[in-house]
Design an enzyme around this catalytic site. Structure first.
Site, PDB file in Angstrom:
ATOM      1  N   PRO A 165       0.831  -1.210   0.000  1.00 45.16           N
ATOM      2  CG  PRO A 165      -0.700  -1.550   1.700  1.00 45.16           C
ATOM      3  CD  PRO A 165       0.614  -2.027   1.200  1.00 45.16           C
ATOM      4  CB  ALA A 201      -3.366   3.671   4.806  1.00 44.33           C
ATOM      5  CE1 TYR A 231      -0.009   7.101   9.948  1.00 40.43           C
ATOM      6  CE2 TYR A 231       0.732   5.076   8.894  1.00 40.43           C
ATOM      7  CZ  TYR A 231       0.698   6.464   8.947  1.00 40.43           C
ATOM      8  OH  TYR A 231       1.357   7.209   8.003  1.00 40.43           O
ATOM      9  NE  ARG A 262       3.496  -2.665   5.195  1.00 45.68           N
ATOM     10  CZ  ARG A 262       3.855  -1.777   4.294  1.00 45.68           C
ATOM     11  NH1 ARG A 262       3.043  -0.792   3.959  1.00 45.68           N
ATOM     12  NH2 ARG A 262       5.030  -1.864   3.702  1.00 45.68           N
ATOM     13  NE  ARG A 286      10.882   3.982  -0.332  1.00 43.41           N
ATOM     14  CZ  ARG A 286      11.747   4.223   0.661  1.00 43.41           C
ATOM     15  NH1 ARG A 286      12.227   5.437   0.845  1.00 43.41           N
ATOM     16  NH2 ARG A 286      12.130   3.241   1.458  1.00 43.41           N
TER      17      ARG A 286
END
Length: 373
Positions: free
Chosen positions: A25, A59, A189, A237, A330
């Protein structure tokens, strides 16, 4: 010749991935009011054309206040289903499975867009970008960093509402056509905030020792497992370490991964870090040892991610038994055709089978001419 491990299928729940290359993600900060749009369609669709077996959408906030920024995707409303269904249909039509990461940003919510660095939107931009800001929530009333907003500590009612929002978002994800859901409990998070003593300073049953810090993330994980069809894959994750003294350790994450496995989770997507002050020892393959540790310690399949750039690196990770899937972020942005390019590096017979029919024949012809000279 033997098919490279990178291009051997992998069964996950009721789906079989055609290869081991998946897209992690990646937030695009390009939504308005949480709705996917043409940017997301093209951004995610190009990875299917490039040969990735699984593409996981960014996300996605289970509540409006759970978004990292005002420009994040959301799935708190039935109205947000239709534009996501366009994406899953495109992925399926081009040979990829579709995943979505359900998330709540906690105290890292309501942050500026990364390329702006601050809330400097003009009045006109605020209208066109659907600008919003709000007070975030967290396990404890501690800001992420000196520059971050002070969050409100969650009470029992707030925690229950978030838990239920994850389950409701899973129902919507199913209607949108997703094959897989990833629970986001990483990168500092909300669920990671509960897991880590860096952010969790509660003194009730949700704070203190590891058993208590895991309690709310596992309640959310259980609610999500109950809401998502049993035969469909559900993964998590996890930030395996915080890279901060006194923070989460590999041993802590092994315990958490075992609990997730017991709930019926199929795989752990192994990453790290996410808190202000982390001293990350970054470099090529720097997170691969975490995937190996969880795979062995919790006896559960893992995905490795983080500066895995070459097909040879990916193949070695699989051959060494360090992970089951290779997740790119990336590097996928840099080369959306990474899997089909990897075929030519690892399969010298000139395999072009994962190219779309509309372009594979042309690329093959180009290579044939160049190789003949």
């Amino acid at each position: 010749m033997t098919t490279p491990l990178l291009f051997q299928p992998f069964k996950l729940g009721n789906i079989t991935l055609k290869n081991r290359a998946v897209v992690a993600p990646m937030c695009q900060y390009s939504a308005r009011h949480g709705f996917a749009n043409d940017w997301h369609l093209v951004h995610l669709g190009r990875f299917a054309l490039g040969g990735f077996s699984l593409v996981i959408a960014e996300a996605t906030g289970v509540t409006a206040e759970g978004r990292i920024s005002y420009a994040d995707l959301g799935l708190w409303s039935d109205e947000q289903i239709a534009p996501l269904k366009r994406i899953t249909e495109l992925l399926h039509a081009n040979g990829s499975h579709a995943g979505i990461q359900l998330a709540h940003a906690g105290r890292k919510a309501s942050t500026p867009l990364p390329w702006r660095g601050k809330f400097d939107e003009t009045p006109e931009e605020r209208i066109s970008l659907a600008f919003e800001e709000w007070t975030p929530v967290a396990p404890s009333a501690l800001p992420h960093s000196p520059a971050s907003k002070m969050p409100t500590a969650l009470d029992a009612q707030g925690m229950a509402a978030i838990r239920d929002a994850f389950a409701e978002a899973a129902h919507r994800a199913l209607r949108a056509g997703f094959d897989l859901v990833e629970l986001h409990s990483a990168h500092g998070y909300l669920l990671n905030q509960f897991l880590s003593p860096v952010a969790n300073q509660r003194t009730d049953q949700y704070g203190g020792r590891l058993e208590n810090r895991m309690r709310f993330p596992l309640e959310v994980a259980a609610a999500l497992r109950e809401a998502w069809p049993k035969d469909k894959p559900l993964i998590a994750r996890v930030s395996i370490i915080d890279w901060i003294d006194g923070g989460t350790t590999v041993e802590d994450s092994i315990v958490y991964a075992k609990k997730l496995k017991a709930l019926g989770y199929d795989l752990i997507h192994c990453t790290s870090g996410g808190f202000d002050g982390a001293k990350v020892q970054i470099g090529p393959l720097y997170q691969v040892p975490f995937a190996a540790a969880i795979r062995k310690g919790a006896d559960i399949p893992t995905a490795a991610v983080g500066l895995i750039n070459t097909p040879q690196q990916a193949e070695a990770i699989l051959a060494n038994g360090e992970a089951d899937l290779i997740a790119l972020a990336r590097q996928a942005l840099d080369d959306p055709n990474w899997p089909v390019h990897a075929q030519r590096h690892l399969m010298p017979d000139g395999n072009y089978s994962d190219w779309p029919k509309q372009s594979g024949y042309a690329v093959r012809a180009k290579d044939k001419v160049l190789n003949a000279k």
